[in-house]
Write a protein that holds these residues in place. Structure first.
Motif, PDB file in Angstrom:
ATOM      1  N   THR A 138      42.789  42.069  19.102  1.00  8.50           N
ATOM      2  CA  THR A 138      41.513  41.819  18.452  1.00  8.50           C
ATOM      3  C   THR A 138      40.479  42.635  19.224  1.00  8.50           C
ATOM      4  N   PRO A 139      39.318  42.899  18.648  1.00 10.17           N
ATOM      5  CA  PRO A 139      38.292  43.620  19.407  1.00 10.17           C
ATOM      6  C   PRO A 139      37.959  42.932  20.726  1.00 10.17           C
ATOM      7  N   GLU A 140      37.970  41.609  20.730  1.00  6.56           N
ATOM      8  CA  GLU A 140      37.674  40.870  21.956  1.00  6.56           C
ATOM      9  C   GLU A 140      38.762  41.077  23.006  1.00  6.56           C
ATOM     10  N   GLU A 141      40.020  41.096  22.569  1.00  4.24           N
ATOM     11  CA  GLU A 141      41.128  41.322  23.496  1.00  4.24           C
ATOM     12  C   GLU A 141      41.083  42.739  24.070  1.00  4.24           C
ATOM     13  N   ALA A 142      40.751  43.713  23.238  1.00  2.72           N
ATOM     14  CA  ALA A 142      40.667  45.092  23.717  1.00  2.72           C
ATOM     15  C   ALA A 142      39.586  45.223  24.785  1.00  2.72           C
ATOM     16  N   ASN A 143      38.430  44.616  24.554  1.00  7.71           N
ATOM     17  CA  ASN A 143      37.354  44.640  25.555  1.00  7.71           C
ATOM     18  C   ASN A 143      37.776  43.930  26.828  1.00  7.71           C
ATOM     19  N   ALA A 144      38.487  42.809  26.666  1.00 11.81           N
ATOM     20  CA  ALA A 144      38.927  42.050  27.836  1.00 11.81           C
ATOM     21  C   ALA A 144      39.931  42.855  28.664  1.00 11.81           C
ATOM     22  N   TRP A 145      40.812  43.621  27.996  1.00  9.80           N
ATOM     23  CA  TRP A 145      41.761  44.457  28.732  1.00  9.80           C
ATOM     24  C   TRP A 145      41.045  45.563  29.494  1.00  9.80           C
ATOM     25  N   ARG A 146      40.018  46.169  28.886  1.00 13.47           N
ATOM     26  CA  ARG A 146      39.239  47.186  29.591  1.00 13.47           C
ATOM     27  C   ARG A 146      38.591  46.600  30.835  1.00 13.47           C
ATOM     28  N   ASP A 147      37.992  45.419  30.678  1.00 16.89           N
ATOM     29  CA  ASP A 147      37.324  44.777  31.821  1.00 16.89           C
ATOM     30  C   ASP A 147      38.334  44.389  32.898  1.00 16.89           C
ATOM     31  N   THR A 148      39.498  43.909  32.460  1.00 14.01           N
ATOM     32  CA  THR A 148      40.530  43.503  33.423  1.00 14.01           C
ATOM     33  C   THR A 148      41.043  44.705  34.203  1.00 14.01           C
ATOM     34  N   PHE A 149      41.262  45.826  33.512  1.00 15.33           N
ATOM     35  CA  PHE A 149      41.732  47.042  34.187  1.00 15.33           C
ATOM     36  C   PHE A 149      40.694  47.528  35.199  1.00 15.33           C
ATOM     37  N   GLU A 150      39.423  47.446  34.826  1.00  9.98           N
ATOM     38  CA  GLU A 150      38.360  47.876  35.726  1.00  9.98           C
ATOM     39  C   GLU A 150      38.340  47.012  36.987  1.00  9.98           C
ATOM     40  N   ARG A 151      38.464  45.690  36.796  1.00  8.73           N
ATOM     41  CA  ARG A 151      38.475  44.785  37.949  1.00  8.73           C
ATOM     42  C   ARG A 151      39.718  45.016  38.811  1.00  8.73           C
ATOM     43  N   PHE A 152      40.852  45.200  38.156  1.00  6.02           N
ATOM     44  CA  PHE A 152      42.098  45.442  38.885  1.00  6.02           C
ATOM     45  C   PHE A 152      42.011  46.702  39.727  1.00  6.02           C
ATOM     46  N   SER A 153      41.344  47.744  39.206  1.00  5.21           N
ATOM     47  CA  SER A 153      41.259  49.011  39.941  1.00  5.21           C
ATOM     48  C   SER A 153      40.551  48.823  41.277  1.00  5.21           C
ATOM     49  N   PHE A 154      39.587  47.922  41.327  1.00  3.08           N
ATOM     50  CA  PHE A 154      38.905  47.643  42.592  1.00  3.08           C
ATOM     51  C   PHE A 154      39.787  46.808  43.514  1.00  3.08           C
ATOM     52  N   GLU A 155      40.472  45.821  42.940  1.00  2.98           N
ATOM     53  CA  GLU A 155      41.300  44.945  43.768  1.00  2.98           C
ATOM     54  C   GLU A 155      42.497  45.688  44.349  1.00  2.98           C
ATOM     55  N   ILE A 156      43.137  46.536  43.551  1.00  2.59           N
ATOM     56  CA  ILE A 156      44.290  47.285  44.061  1.00  2.59           C
ATOM     57  C   ILE A 156      43.839  48.327  45.070  1.00  2.59           C
ATOM     58  N   ARG A 157      42.607  48.815  44.919  1.00  3.35           N
ATOM     59  CA  ARG A 157      42.062  49.745  45.903  1.00  3.35           C
ATOM     60  C   ARG A 157      41.940  49.069  47.262  1.00  3.35           C
ATOM     61  N   GLU A 158      41.464  47.839  47.272  1.00  2.00           N
ATOM     62  CA  GLU A 158      41.339  47.102  48.532  1.00  2.00           C
ATOM     63  C   GLU A 158      42.693  46.937  49.210  1.00  2.00           C
ATOM     64  N   LEU A 159      43.720  46.630  48.415  1.00  2.00           N
ATOM     65  CA  LEU A 159      45.061  46.486  48.976  1.00  2.00           C
ATOM     66  C   LEU A 159      45.576  47.820  49.498  1.00  2.00           C
ATOM     67  N   ALA A 160      45.396  48.892  48.708  1.00  2.00           N
ATOM     68  CA  ALA A 160      45.903  50.207  49.099  1.00  2.00           C
ATOM     69  C   ALA A 160      45.250  50.700  50.387  1.00  2.00           C
ATOM     70  N   LEU A 161      43.965  50.387  50.570  1.00  2.00           N
ATOM     71  CA  LEU A 161      43.273  50.827  51.778  1.00  2.00           C
ATOM     72  C   LEU A 161      43.835  50.172  53.034  1.00  2.00           C
ATOM     73  N   ARG A 162      44.457  49.007  52.872  1.00  4.32           N
ATOM     74  CA  ARG A 162      45.080  48.345  54.034  1.00  4.32           C
ATOM     75  C   ARG A 162      46.433  48.979  54.376  1.00  4.32           C
ATOM     76  N   TYR A 163      46.961  49.787  53.446  1.00  4.00           N
ATOM     77  CA  TYR A 163      48.266  50.423  53.642  1.00  4.00           C
ATOM     78  C   TYR A 163      48.181  51.909  53.329  1.00  4.00           C
ATOM     79  N   PRO A 164      47.466  52.697  54.140  1.00  2.66           N
ATOM     80  CA  PRO A 164      47.395  54.142  53.911  1.00  2.66           C
ATOM     81  C   PRO A 164      48.736  54.803  54.163  1.00  2.66           C
ATOM     82  N   ALA A 165      48.825  56.095  53.844  1.00  2.95           N
ATOM     83  CA  ALA A 165      50.100  56.807  53.953  1.00  2.95           C
ATOM     84  C   ALA A 165      50.668  56.763  55.359  1.00  2.95           C
ATOM     85  N   ASP A 166      49.792  56.767  56.365  1.00  2.00           N
ATOM     86  CA  ASP A 166      50.265  56.780  57.755  1.00  2.00           C
ATOM     87  C   ASP A 166      50.146  55.415  58.412  1.00  2.00           C
TER      88      ASP A 166
END
Length: 331
Positions: free
Chosen positions: A293-321
């Motif tokens: 539904t249009p509401e679900e599509a908007n919610a997925w966009r918002d969820t992906f945006e929020r996830f991108s910040f949260e996964i960034r925080e996790l990734a920064l705790r585990y850099p390549a080295d």
């Protein structure tokens, strides 16, 4: 031997040409890193929407405490225009226009008519070989690829790609600069279609389509398997480190029998062709592989945006080295 290029400070003006989804996200990343940004909109419709998009991204960066300043602090360094002459002081220009060579060729002509001979021009392309694009420029040795991932202002991914005529010193200069943008970049020294990450991902996409179209699994099954297997470890390690961690001989034993059975199709899968033919664009217009539904599509966009910040925080705790850092602290 390539001549060394002096790395300027963060105040280096950078040009961004193309202010769609990724152009605005890239401009945000550069502003947050301290660059004055000249953002050129080849499409007039993007002029009124660019500043609100960039402001929204900057506000998110502040909310997530990635930046300490409010959006207005960074927006003072932003120039949005439809005039290519505004690029004249930019040492680096990032082109983010449509994936059509003819359009990009015209854009490069307009850029080169304004910038200095020592400026580096780059293309944010994921599909067109850099060697092909640099043929459209007067100074192909100063042309590179910069393959970003969306959202560009949160992800640590960036590929710096050399074409056949690229001066390696130019690519190494941008590679060093990219670390100041909060990236963990990859330097692709030899041009190949799709570069690194897309070649890996499209091999996975091809197999995913085959599994669904031949009835082995549903779309939901394939997505669930990816989330709960590769999705668990890919933020920490890549494919080769993963095999080291889980036992190299096991992969050697399996690949001999499995590889001959993998898809090597070259056609466009009917599953995706049907969606494109009916005008489906995914969550952008609530029509994709899943029903929304249009509401679900908007919610997925918002969820992906929020996830991108949260996964960034996790990734920064585990850099390549991360392991080298841990051992250094113990020592």
């Amino acid at each position: 031997m390539s001549a060394a290029i002096e790395l300027p400070n963060e105040s280096l003006p950078v040009g961004v040409v193309g202010l769609g989804l990724m152009g605005c996200s890239i401009a945000t990343c550069l502003l947050a890193a301290g660059h004055p940004v000249v953002a050129v909109a080849p499409i007039p419709a993007d002029l009124p929407t660019a500043e609100p998009r960039i402001r929204h991204h900057l506000n998110d960066l502040h909310t997530w405490k990635i930046t300490n300043q409010q959006p207005d602090y960074f927006l003072e360094n932003l120039t949005i225009t439809d005039t290519y002459a505004a690029l004249k002081n930019c040492r680096l220009i990032i082109e983010c226009t449509l994936e059509q060579p003819a359009i990009k060729q015209r854009v490069y002509e307009l850029i080169e008519a304004e910038v200095a001979d020592d400026a580096v021009i780059s293309s944010n392309t994921s599909a067109i070989p850099i060697t092909q694009l640099q043929q459209f420029t007067r100074r192909p040795q100063r042309f590179i690829g910069l393959h970003w991932a969306e959202p560009s202002h949160t992800t640590r991914f960036l590929e710096v790609i050399c074409g056949d005529q690229t001066d390696l010193a130019c690519a190494e200069w941008v590679y060093a600069l990219a670390h100041r943008w909060g990236k963990e970049p990859t330097l692709v020294r030899k041009d190949i279609r799709g570069f690194i990450t897309n070649r890996l991902m499209y091999a996975m996409y091809r197999e995913a389509f085959t599994l669904v179209e031949e009835g082995y699994a549903t779309i939901e099954d394939v997505d669930r398997a990816c989330r709960n297997n590769a999705g668990y470890w890919m933020t920490l390690v890549g494919v080769f480190r993963w095999m080291d961690l889980t036992g190299v001989p096991a992969y050697h034993a399996v690949l001999k029998d499995l590889w001959p059975t993998l898809s090597n199709r070259t056609d466009v899968p009917k599953l995706i062709q049907t969606i494109v033919d009916r005008g489906g664009r995914g969550v952008t217009n609530a029509d994709g592989f899943y029903e929304y539904t249009p509401e679900e599509a908007n919610a997925w966009r918002d969820t992906f945006e929020r996830f991108s910040f949260e996964i960034r925080e996790l990734a920064l705790r585990y850099p390549a080295d991360v392991v080298k850092q841990q051992l250094k602290q113990v020592g």
